[in-house]
Design an enzyme around this catalytic site. Structure first.
Site, PDB file in Angstrom:
ATOM      1  N   ASP A   1       0.846  -1.199   0.000  1.00  0.00           N
ATOM      2  CA  ASP A   1       0.000   0.000   0.000  1.00  0.00           C
ATOM      3  C   ASP A   1       0.884   1.253   0.000  1.00  0.00           C
ATOM      4  O   ASP A   1       2.043   1.205   0.412  1.00  0.00           O
ATOM      5  CB  ASP A   1      -0.919   0.019   1.243  1.00  0.00           C
ATOM      6  CG  ASP A   1      -2.239   0.740   0.997  1.00  0.00           C
ATOM      7  OD1 ASP A   1      -3.285   0.083   0.874  1.00  0.00           O
ATOM      8  OD2 ASP A   1      -2.212   1.993   0.912  1.00  0.00           O
TER       9      ASP A   1
ATOM     10  N   VAL B   1       1.919   1.263  -6.601  1.00  0.00           N
ATOM     11  CA  VAL B   1       1.865   0.279  -7.696  1.00  0.00           C
ATOM     12  C   VAL B   1       1.987   0.921  -9.079  1.00  0.00           C
ATOM     13  O   VAL B   1       2.192   0.223 -10.064  1.00  0.00           O
ATOM     14  CB  VAL B   1       0.570  -0.579  -7.646  1.00  0.00           C
ATOM     15  CG1 VAL B   1       0.509  -1.411  -6.372  1.00  0.00           C
ATOM     16  CG2 VAL B   1      -0.683   0.285  -7.810  1.00  0.00           C
TER      17      VAL B   1
ATOM     18  N   SER C   1     -14.538  -3.578 -11.598  1.00  0.00           N
ATOM     19  CA  SER C   1     -15.706  -2.956 -10.975  1.00  0.00           C
ATOM     20  C   SER C   1     -16.894  -3.113 -11.909  1.00  0.00           C
ATOM     21  O   SER C   1     -16.736  -3.243 -13.124  1.00  0.00           O
ATOM     22  CB  SER C   1     -15.460  -1.456 -10.751  1.00  0.00           C
ATOM     23  OG  SER C   1     -16.660  -0.807 -10.389  1.00  0.00           O
TER      24      SER C   1
ATOM     25  N   SER D   1     -18.485  -0.763 -12.619  1.00  0.00           N
ATOM     26  CA  SER D   1     -18.345   0.434 -13.462  1.00  0.00           C
ATOM     27  C   SER D   1     -17.531   0.162 -14.729  1.00  0.00           C
ATOM     28  O   SER D   1     -17.532   0.987 -15.640  1.00  0.00           O
ATOM     29  CB  SER D   1     -17.667   1.567 -12.681  1.00  0.00           C
ATOM     30  OG  SER D   1     -18.448   1.947 -11.590  1.00  0.00           O
TER      31      SER D   1
ATOM     32  N   TYR E   1     -12.734   6.454 -14.123  1.00  0.00           N
ATOM     33  CA  TYR E   1     -12.798   5.234 -13.306  1.00  0.00           C
ATOM     34  C   TYR E   1     -13.368   4.065 -14.120  1.00  0.00           C
ATOM     35  O   TYR E   1     -12.761   2.983 -14.198  1.00  0.00           O
ATOM     36  CB  TYR E   1     -13.660   5.503 -12.074  1.00  0.00           C
ATOM     37  CG  TYR E   1     -13.754   4.342 -11.112  1.00  0.00           C
ATOM     38  CD1 TYR E   1     -12.700   4.025 -10.273  1.00  0.00           C
ATOM     39  CD2 TYR E   1     -14.906   3.557 -11.053  1.00  0.00           C
ATOM     40  CE1 TYR E   1     -12.779   2.958  -9.390  1.00  0.00           C
ATOM     41  CE2 TYR E   1     -15.001   2.494 -10.158  1.00  0.00           C
ATOM     42  CZ  TYR E   1     -13.930   2.200  -9.331  1.00  0.00           C
ATOM     43  OH  TYR E   1     -14.021   1.139  -8.467  1.00  0.00           O
TER      44      TYR E   1
ATOM     45  N   LYS F   1     -11.443   0.616 -15.512  1.00  0.00           N
ATOM     46  CA  LYS F   1     -11.848  -0.734 -15.088  1.00  0.00           C
ATOM     47  C   LYS F   1     -12.235  -1.596 -16.294  1.00  0.00           C
ATOM     48  O   LYS F   1     -11.996  -2.812 -16.309  1.00  0.00           O
ATOM     49  CB  LYS F   1     -13.000  -0.644 -14.090  1.00  0.00           C
ATOM     50  CG  LYS F   1     -12.618   0.016 -12.760  1.00  0.00           C
ATOM     51  CD  LYS F   1     -11.535  -0.758 -12.007  1.00  0.00           C
ATOM     52  CE  LYS F   1     -11.350  -0.244 -10.589  1.00  0.00           C
ATOM     53  NZ  LYS F   1     -10.348  -1.026  -9.831  1.00  0.00           N
TER      54      LYS F   1
ATOM     55  N   VAL G   1     -19.569  -1.697  -2.397  1.00  0.00           N
ATOM     56  CA  VAL G   1     -19.118  -2.389  -1.193  1.00  0.00           C
ATOM     57  C   VAL G   1     -18.877  -1.329  -0.128  1.00  0.00           C
ATOM     58  O   VAL G   1     -18.321  -0.264  -0.429  1.00  0.00           O
ATOM     59  CB  VAL G   1     -17.784  -3.146  -1.465  1.00  0.00           C
ATOM     60  CG1 VAL G   1     -17.328  -3.888  -0.219  1.00  0.00           C
ATOM     61  CG2 VAL G   1     -17.947  -4.113  -2.635  1.00  0.00           C
TER      62      VAL G   1
HETATM   63  N1  LIG Z   1     -15.795  -0.091  -2.567  1.00  0.00           N
HETATM   64  C1  LIG Z   1     -16.514  -0.256  -3.663  1.00  0.00           C
HETATM   65  O1  LIG Z   1     -17.712   0.027  -3.697  1.00  0.00           O
HETATM   66  C2  LIG Z   1     -15.870  -0.838  -4.895  1.00  0.00           C
HETATM   67  C3  LIG Z   1     -16.699  -1.201  -5.960  1.00  0.00           C
HETATM   68  C4  LIG Z   1     -16.139  -1.729  -7.112  1.00  0.00           C
HETATM   69  C5  LIG Z   1     -14.766  -1.887  -7.198  1.00  0.00           C
HETATM   70  N2  LIG Z   1     -13.973  -1.524  -6.162  1.00  0.00           N
HETATM   71  C6  LIG Z   1     -12.525  -1.702  -6.331  1.00  0.00           C
HETATM   72  O2  LIG Z   1     -12.008  -2.511  -5.299  1.00  0.00           O
HETATM   73  C7  LIG Z   1     -10.663  -2.115  -5.006  1.00  0.00           C
HETATM   74  C8  LIG Z   1     -10.542  -1.825  -3.517  1.00  0.00           C
HETATM   75  O3  LIG Z   1     -11.517  -0.874  -3.165  1.00  0.00           O
HETATM   76  P1  LIG Z   1     -11.804  -0.425  -1.660  1.00  0.00           P
HETATM   77  O4  LIG Z   1     -13.207   0.049  -1.639  1.00  0.00           O
HETATM   78  O5  LIG Z   1     -11.339  -1.465  -0.713  1.00  0.00           O
HETATM   79  O6  LIG Z   1     -10.850   0.872  -1.623  1.00  0.00           O
HETATM   80  P2  LIG Z   1     -10.209   1.673  -0.424  1.00  0.00           P
HETATM   81  O7  LIG Z   1     -10.082   3.080  -0.910  1.00  0.00           O
HETATM   82  O8  LIG Z   1     -10.916   1.426   0.867  1.00  0.00           O
HETATM   83  O9  LIG Z   1      -8.751   0.991  -0.333  1.00  0.00           O
HETATM   84  C9  LIG Z   1      -7.853   1.094  -1.395  1.00  0.00           C
HETATM   85  C10 LIG Z   1      -6.432   0.984  -0.862  1.00  0.00           C
HETATM   86  O10 LIG Z   1      -5.548   1.120  -1.995  1.00  0.00           O
HETATM   87  C11 LIG Z   1      -4.462   1.948  -1.619  1.00  0.00           C
HETATM   88  N3  LIG Z   1      -3.869   2.561  -2.809  1.00  0.00           N
HETATM   89  C12 LIG Z   1      -4.402   3.558  -3.579  1.00  0.00           C
HETATM   90  N4  LIG Z   1      -3.567   3.864  -4.565  1.00  0.00           N
HETATM   91  C13 LIG Z   1      -2.477   3.046  -4.445  1.00  0.00           C
HETATM   92  C14 LIG Z   1      -1.274   2.902  -5.172  1.00  0.00           C
HETATM   93  N5  LIG Z   1      -0.982   3.662  -6.235  1.00  0.00           N
HETATM   94  N6  LIG Z   1      -0.396   1.940  -4.776  1.00  0.00           N
HETATM   95  C15 LIG Z   1      -0.658   1.173  -3.687  1.00  0.00           C
HETATM   96  N7  LIG Z   1      -1.777   1.285  -2.955  1.00  0.00           N
HETATM   97  C16 LIG Z   1      -2.674   2.213  -3.330  1.00  0.00           C
HETATM   98  C17 LIG Z   1      -5.076   2.974  -0.663  1.00  0.00           C
HETATM   99  O11 LIG Z   1      -4.109   3.592   0.155  1.00  0.00           O
HETATM  100  C18 LIG Z   1      -6.074   2.109   0.120  1.00  0.00           C
HETATM  101  O12 LIG Z   1      -5.499   1.562   1.279  1.00  0.00           O
HETATM  102  C19 LIG Z   1     -10.375  -0.905  -5.888  1.00  0.00           C
HETATM  103  O13 LIG Z   1      -9.679  -1.328  -7.034  1.00  0.00           O
HETATM  104  C20 LIG Z   1     -11.741  -0.400  -6.255  1.00  0.00           C
HETATM  105  O14 LIG Z   1     -11.754   0.307  -7.473  1.00  0.00           O
HETATM  106  C21 LIG Z   1     -14.490  -0.999  -5.007  1.00  0.00           C
END
Ligand SMILES: NC(=O)c1ccc[n+]([C@@H]2O[C@H](COP(=O)([O-])OP(=O)(O)OC[C@H]3O[C@@H](n4cnc5c(N)ncnc54)[C@H](O)[C@@H]3O)[C@@H](O)[C@H]2O)c1
Length: 259
Positions: free
Chosen positions: A39, A65, A143, A145, A156, A160, A189
């Site tokens: 992270d 990343v 996602s 999306s 976004y 995706k 989520v």
């Molecule tokens: N929460 C939702 O509703 C939802 C829905 C569809 C898809 N997603 C996808 O699921 C994944 C996780 O989502 P989440 O809701 O747990 O997100 P979140 O924001 O709670 O956690 C994401 C984590 O990624 C880290 N991060 C961000 N950019 C980074 C980088 N460049 N390098 C390393 N770490 C990095 C952040 O610090 C954070 O800890 C994402 O790819 C998101 O697009 C989430």
């Protein structure tokens, strides 16, 4: 002679400090894996890793990343300390939700750099380590999306959708070397990311549009990810699994007909 540690499987999870990444790390730990948690948020990462309570099986690495040099260093640190990689979860993601014509090129690049470049880079550097032990499994977190266009998601949603196609490209070329690559597309989520962009009105709309009538939990998404990494999914490659309460299946879902 191989020690127990040499054969204990290893998962690399990006975006592991919270949300879906943290739940996935817990899933792997509960099934005997060692986990490298990646992270950018070093403080949150250390706290999350410490909270898992098994220091010998957890490696927390602060790494962006989207940065090739940092990802190369991360993969070699995992290889050096754990000796192998069996699963990679490309979960780190960011969202900028804005009207199309207000989205700047910098915002577009920021979203693509993490959501698409990040999955590309982590795969480029972790897959060779996986291949040293015969292969493994990669899961890209896309996602809903990326499947359905919707307002405010030009960067976004497009990132995706591209990630879903990257999954197929990777599955084709890595499959015959022993690495399966699949994607999970979560619906909404309950995580920090969702809290940031979903107002109470948006939450109510989602409840209305999702056949299961609720948000998913990080643990439910982790179960789908874990399944795809497990031997139970040994013949599944190049697929996209929507873990979305039926949101994608509902299609147009006219509110008047639903009621
Ligand atoms: N929460 C939702 O509703 C939802 C829905 C569809 C898809 N997603 C996808 O699921 C994944 C996780 O989502 P989440 O809701 O747990 O997100 P979140 O924001 O709670 O956690 C994401 C984590 O990624 C880290 N991060 C961000 N950019 C980074 C980088 N460049 N390098 C390393 N770490 C990095 C952040 O610090 C954070 O800890 C994402 O790819 C998101 O697009 C989430």
């Amino acid at each position: 002679m191989a020690t127990t540690d040499d054969v204990m499987p290893v998962a690399v999870v990006t975006g592991a400090a919270r949300g879906i990444g943290l739940a996935s790390s817990q899933w792997f730990l509960a099934r005997g894996y060692r986990v490298a948690m990646i992270d950018t948020d070093g403080a949150a990462l250390c706290e999350a890793a410490a909270g898992l309570g098994d220091a010998s099986r957890v490696l927390a690495i602060e790494c962006d990343v989207s940065d090739e040099v940092q990802v190369a260093a991360m993969a070699s640190q995992v290889a050096q300390q754990f000796g192998r990689i069996d699963a990679l979860v490309n979960n780190a993601g960011v969202a900028v939700f804005k009207p199309l014509l207000e989205t700047t090129f910098q915002e577009w690049r920021y979203v693509f750099a993490t959501n698409l470049d990040g999955a590309f880079l982590c795969t480029q550097f972790c897959a060779p380590v996986m291949l040293r032990n015969g292969g493994g499994s990669i899961v890209n977190i896309a996602s809903i999306s990326g499947l359905r266009a919707s307002s405010l998601r030009v960067a976004y949603g497009t990132s995706k959708a591209a990630l879903i196609h990257l999954t197929k490209q990777q599955a084709m070329e890595l499959g015959n070397q022993g690495i399966r690559v699949n994607a999970v597309s979560p619906g909404p989520v309950d995580t920090a990311m969702a809290k940031l962009v979903h107002t109470p009105a948006i939450r109510a709309d989602y409840h209305d549009a999702i056949p299961l009538n609720r948000y998913g939990t990080p643990q439910e998404i982790a179960e789908a990810i874990g399944f795809l990494c497990s031997p139970a999914a040994s013949y599944i490659n190049g697929q996209m699994l929507a873990a979305d309460g039926g949101f994608d299946a509902a299609g147009i879902g006219l509110p008047t007909l639903r009621r």
